[in-house]
Design an enzyme around this catalytic site. Structure first.
Site, PDB file in Angstrom:
ATOM      1  CG  ASP A 678      64.648  32.831  60.289  1.00  0.00           C
ATOM      2  OD1 ASP A 678      65.118  32.175  59.348  1.00  0.00           O
ATOM      3  OD2 ASP A 678      63.898  33.819  60.159  1.00  0.00           O
ATOM      4  CE  LYS A 682      64.860  36.311  58.180  1.00  0.00           C
ATOM      5  NZ  LYS A 682      63.552  36.523  58.795  1.00  0.00           N
TER       6      LYS A 682
END
Ligand code: ADP
Ligand code: ASP
Ligand code: MG
Length: 815
Positions: A678, A682
């Site tokens: 994750d 980003k």
């Protein structure tokens, strides 16, 4: 003396006729007015239908009965039984005559323009006879006037031209003889030299009032209708349209010529010539001042007075080498059309003189085409002209106002409002008076276009954003409650109204053209019978064709992503907290951005990185202002942040992870956070926004955990493995503590290279003091080189993410 004209709705029911009588009572306390009346609302249309039915050998008896009943009902309601008979008898005679005429049309299967006018005249005659009788109860001197005999015209049935001198003389003489009576005059109807009935064109009762006003030099011509005067746009299209206090005759003419039905354009001419003010008033809102159309209006602060539109128009285009440099070519074309009674609504000619485009009413289009084919037969055969074609399904939108003349940038504003909303402009015309700029657009875009242009020009009014939301999980729900709470604030401080038009989750969907009530959306959605279908949801959103439209993706699903491009290409902005779209192929990321640019809409995804923290926006502003990004360092995983902030003293690593999970800081499977994926997404999005076309494989992601932990089969096994590796974690912790450092899992971007690894940082590092589950990011740039620019704060959770989505939504269209 004033002329008071009452339109179809004002004479359309017993209630409105009672109001009319009240208005006359108070007017008569001042002076003796002259009353001009329309047919009861809808009657003229029914008469027309009956005439056409008769010609086509269809039955018309039901309609005839309906018209009769409409009048008789009013009489029975408003007159005492004893007073009804004379007027019922009179009307019955009219209806018998009408039936005879319709029967003749039926027998002959022929409906000439003369006969049509005669049939239509019964509308005004019936209503006026009826109302003059009803008025006798209050005003014994009420007198019914056959207006047709006093207005003299040529033989152009359906839209006859008035012989002004003769007409004014007849009206004056009649008035002189009946001065003290209360006159009720039939509007719309007139007659030719032989005394045959003609009509002044649809909506022509207004014109009757102006003709009487001019003949008698009245003080005012009052047009009583069913709206608060002339509004900035057709209220049936634009809910926010508002009443204009004053207009010049030219403005009123331009507005009404281009569709504003509220007043019939020729009405302005006699009033203008005699400088008589026209006042448009609302029978259903008597105290409202309405609109004054007059000379010497006071200066207005409005950039434009109004937006009007003709919803159905046909366009013909004439082009070819035969036109270039030929003096008088367009003169020949347009005088021929005018001679043949084809009304040209709008003309544009390219400066190369190679083509002329003009618009006519659809009913005139085939006539225009065949006239051109006849007139220019030789040129067409010699191929000096292309054979013209008729294009249908088009509308005209016009902005009108005298201030346009003095204000630059009006057309820029018009075209940017249209462009932003994906409205394609087919042709443009600006009158040399500069009182009017008209554009031809597709009919399917008309409502969206008028609303968008209205929003653009009347910025003082609340702008409306129409949003369609996908996902009703934590973020979706929270967003709705924030929207609901902030509604009044937005209205007062941002002049903004956010209307939720559609909402869908994976089970149900709800769409409402009037907007969804945010206090009850959940129950309403649940009670829907239709099952959710993402493609239908998007199809419906597109077909509603609303201005300032935003699609909001509050899911973490793959499914919506494939529609983004299509949505952006439909001129709908996208706001998303879903990272999947931007972190898949670079090509897709770039396509979204390009589509948003090409179609002039926004693609906002602030919450893809650090929830509501202003990270994407800060990066964008730095780049836009020409700063160069040297290095980005960041902690963008709230979960990992929490774990390292709390891994100290005697606690053991697997216990901290467990605690994080119990507090809801991790995904249901904590490995989804701890594997760094994750975080990687980003960093990828940030790198792309910083101008590097990276793919996932280009990122150097160091596993934070020993391989055996990541290989565990189940969550329980995973915890066991963490425990088995306790020594490894203790080692890291102790080493850091010995050097007065802390453990941090940090993403870094430098020279287009991105890496994520576990580091030990000392107290001089800005990330040393991070606490809780906060995110932090530091930008080192040309301008921020000695001390970086740092953004820090809570980077996860429904409240802050929804707030970020909210901010993105209200920023749509702000550029
Ligand atoms: P009447 O029967 O009283 O003559 P009309 O139907 O001819 O009334 O005209 C009034 C209607 O015109 C209004 O009900 C409204 O729907 C429509 N209209 C269209 N454009 C405008 C506008 N710009 N301002 C006011 N009314 C408008
Ligand atoms: N009754 C006519 C019409 O409907 C004239 C008018 O109302 O002004 O067109
Ligand atoms: Mg009218």
């Amino acid at each position: 003396m004033n002329i008071l004209k009452f339109g179809g709705t004002s004479v359309g029911s017993a209630e409105s006729i009672s109001t009319l009588i009240e208005i006359l009572k108070s007017e008569r306390e001042q002076q003796n007015p002259i009353v001009v009346l329309s047919a009861m609302g809808g009657v003229t249309n029914i008469l027309l239908e009956m005439a056409e039915h008769a010609r086509n050998l269809q039955d018309y008896s039901e309609q005839l009965k309906k018209v009769e009943e409409k009048h008789f009902h009013v009489i029975r309601t408003l007159l005492p039984a004893g007073a009804q008979n004379p007027v019922l008898t009179k009307l019955k005679i009219y209806f018998n005559e009408l039936e005879d005429i319709l029967q003749s049309v039926y027998n002959l299967r022929e409906l000439s323009p003369q006969t049509k006018d005669l049939i239509l005249s019964y509308g005004e005659r019936c209503s006026t006879v009826m109302i003059s009788h009803i008025a006798k109860q209050q005003f014994p001197d009420a007198l019914y006037v056959e207006g047709a005999q006093l207005i003299k015209t040529d033989n152009n049935f359906g839209q006859a031209k008035v012989n002004t001198n003769l007409t004014e003389m007849l009206i004056r003489d009649f008035h002189e003889a009946n001065k003290d009576k209360l006159l009720f005059v039939t509007g719309f109807v007139s007659s030719n030299d032989e005394g045959r009935v003609t009509t002044l064109g649809r909506g022509g009762s207004d014109y009757t009032a102006a003709i009487w006003g001019a003949a008698l030099n009245s003080e005012e011509i009052q047009i009583w209708t069913d709206v608060d005067g002339m509004l900035t746009a057709d209220p049936r299209i634009v809910k926010k349209a508002f009443s204009l206090p004053e207009l010049s005759y030219t403005e009123a003419m331009e507005l009404s010529y281009f569709g504003a039905k509220v007043i019939y354009p020729p009405t302005m001419i006699p009033a203008f010539l005699k400088k008589i003010p026209i006042v448009i008033k609302n029978t259903f809102h008597v105290d409202f001042p309405g609109t004054y159309i007059k000379h010497g209006t006071s200066p207005s602060t409005l950039p434009i007075k109004g937006i009007s539109s003709i919803d159905e128009i046909s366009v013909l285009n004439l082009s070819g080498s035969g036109m270039v440099g030929k003096a008088g070519f367009s003169g020949r074309l347009f005088s021929m059309l005018s001679r043949e009674q084809v009304n040209v609504v709008l003309i544009t000619q390219s400066s190369s003189e190679h083509s002329i485009t003009f618009a006519v009413k659809p009913s005139d289009s085939l006539k225009a085409l065949s006239l051109i084919n006849k007139e220019f037969e030789l040129e067409l055969q010699a191929r000096k002209l292309e054979y013209p074609e008729v294009e249908n399904g088009l509308s005209v939108l016009a902005i009108v106002g005298e201030n346009m003349k003095r204000t630059p940038g009006m057309s820029g504003k018009l075209f940017s409002a249209l462009g932003r909303n994906g409205v394609n402009v087919r042709a443009i015309a600006q009158g040399s008076s500069e009182y009017n700029i008209s554009v031809i657009i597709s009919k399917t875009d008309l409502s969206k276009a008028v609303n968008a242009v209205h929003d653009a020009f009347y910025a003082d009014l609340k702008k409306t954003l129409h949003i369609f939301c996908l996902g009703t999980g934590n973020i979706g729900k929270t967003l709705f409650s924030q929207l609901q709470d902030q509604m009044p604030f937005l209205a007062d401080n941002n002049d903004l109204q956010v209307k939720v038009m559609g909402v869908s989750n994976t089970r149900k969907m709800l769409l409402n053209p009037d907007g969804i009530d945010l206090t009850s959306w959940e129950a309403e959605l649940e009670s829907q019978d239709i099952k959710a279908s993402l493609s239908d949801f998007i199809k419906k959103m597109k077909s509603m064709n609303l201005p300032n439209c935003v699609f909001v993706d509050n899911t973490a699903s793959h499914n919506p992503i494939e529609y983004y491009l299509d949505i952006l290409q439909s001129s709908i902005s996208v706001v998303t907290c879903n990272k999947i779209g931007n972190s898949a192929d670079y090509e897709q990321y770039a396509a979204f951005k390009q589509a948003a640019r090409t179609y002039g809409v926004d693609f906002f995804y602030e919450t893809n990185v650090g929830a509501g923290l202003p990270i994407i926006r800060t990066l964008k502003d730095l780049m836009l202002s020409g700063d160069k990004i040297k290095r980005i360092e960041a902690i963008l995983s709230g979960t990992i942040s929490y774990i390292f902030n709390n891994y100290k003293g005697g606690t053991r690593f697997h216990e901290v992870v467990k605690e994080a999970q119990e507090k809801g800081y991790t995904e249901p499977d904590p490995r989804d956070d701890l594997n760094g994926k994750d975080f990687m997404r980003k960093m990828l999005i940030l790198a792309r926004d910083a101008g590097y076309p990276l793919e996932e494989k280009d990122i150097d992601l160091e596993n934070m955990l020993p391989a055996s932990c990541m290989a565990a089969e189940t969550v329980a096994d995973f915890y066991k493995e963490l425990e088995n590796n306790a020594e490894y974690f203790e080692g890291l912790k102790n080493k850091a503590a010995a050097d007065s450092k802390v453990l941090r899992y940090i993403g870094k971007m430098e020279d287009g290279k991105v890496s994520i690894n576990l580091q030990m940082v000392d107290e001089n590092h800005p990330f040393f003091t991070l606490s809780g589950s906060d995110n932090i990011i530091s930008f080192t740039t040309n301008r921020y080189k000695d001390r970086p620019l740092v953004v820090k704060g809570p980077g996860a959770g429904a409240e802050v993410t929804a707030a970020g989505v909210f901010a993105d939504i209200i920023n749509v269209g702000k550029r």
